[in-house]
Design an enzyme around this catalytic site. Structure first.
Site, mmCIF file in Angstrom:
data_model
loop_
_atom_site.group_PDB
_atom_site.id
_atom_site.type_symbol
_atom_site.label_atom_id
_atom_site.label_comp_id
_atom_site.label_asym_id
_atom_site.label_seq_id
_atom_site.Cartn_x
_atom_site.Cartn_y
_atom_site.Cartn_z
ATOM 1 C CE1 TYR A 197 -4.521 -2.209 4.613
ATOM 2 C CE2 TYR A 197 -3.767 -0.016 4.191
ATOM 3 C CZ TYR A 197 -4.045 -1.431 3.665
ATOM 4 O OH TYR A 197 -4.223 -1.454 2.414
ATOM 5 C CB SER A 236 -1.011 -0.038 1.336
ATOM 6 O OG SER A 236 -1.739 1.240 1.300
#
Length: 242
Positions: free
Chosen positions: A151, A137
């Site tokens: 995250y 990501s």
């Protein structure tokens, strides 16, 4: 070519599945719970000429990973895609069990799937060689303050996994690469509790919009192809300039 995609029936995973089906891959699509989405994506891939199997398995468990790989047969590619943000908000307001679940899914499970991929594809273990694509990501380098730093931290670990494992297995016929999507228009935002997040943050990207799953799928397809045969240990950023 036979490729396993974890989280392969929705969002980015489904787009990758359709693109790889069009490119001639046979597919195994792992998924957690959405049977309807699994059947829809599998049918789309079969319509593109691919042989496509679906396996419902929980990759946060050892048994789930073992089941998924046992059902996959001989593989030449693995897309390590399963993940979710699970929550949006400051870390101090995120329940501890959500923090743990986020790291378990996005990092621990990713490492264990990568382990299984090397065991399946490594030539020293009887495999044919192949490519592992870890889906990271853009959050890994931005930190995502106020959104989901847990995250982001987990995905930073995935980037490190890509580098270290690539060096470890380069001589065993396995390339390890990554793709780091930015803000992509999928249900991941609604699943975490903010359906309007794409509209909120998309315009903040230098290109002025969120990306699409198909734009990520193109990068994954290239990394799996022979055109990327000299690429390993690196992560391609698909994040609109962020």
């Amino acid at each position: 070519m036979r490729t396993l995609i974890t989280g392969g029936t929705r969002g980015i995973g489904a787009a990758v599945a359709r693109r790889l089906a069009a490119d001639g891959h046979d597919l195994v699509l792992g998924y957690a719970s959405d049977d309807a989405a699994a059947e829809h994506t599998a049918q789309a891939c079969r319509a593109l000429g691919a042989r496509c199997a679906t396996v419902r398995a929980d990759v946060t468990t050892d048994a789930g990973i073992d089941e998924l790989f046992a059902a996959s047969g001989e593989l030449t590619g693995v897309v390590n895609n399963a993940g979710a943000t699970l929550h949006i908000g400051p870390l101090a307001d995120t329940p501890p069990d959500v923090v743990r679940a986020t790291i378990e899914l996005n990092l621990t499970s990713a490492v264990l799937v990568a382990r299984a991929a090397v065991r399946a594809m490594g030539r020293s273990r009887g495999g044919a060689g192949g490519v592992l694509v870890n889906i990271g990501s853009g959050a890994a380098t931005l930190g995502s303050p106020g959104e989901y730093v847990q995250y982001a931290a987990a995905k930073a670990g995935v980037d490190t996994l890509t580098v270290g494992l690539a060096h470890e297995v380069a001589g065993d016929g396995v390339r390890v690469v990554g793709v780091a999507p930015g803000i992509i228009d999928t249900t991941i935002h609604a699943d975490a509790g903010e359906p309007g997040r794409v509209a909120r943050v998309g315009p903040l990207v230098p290109l002025g919009r969120a990306g699409t799953p198909d734009e990520v799928a193109g990068a994954v397809a290239w990394l799996l192809s022979e055109e990327a045969s000299y690429v390993t240990g690196t992560t391609v950023r698909v994040a609109g300039g962020r």
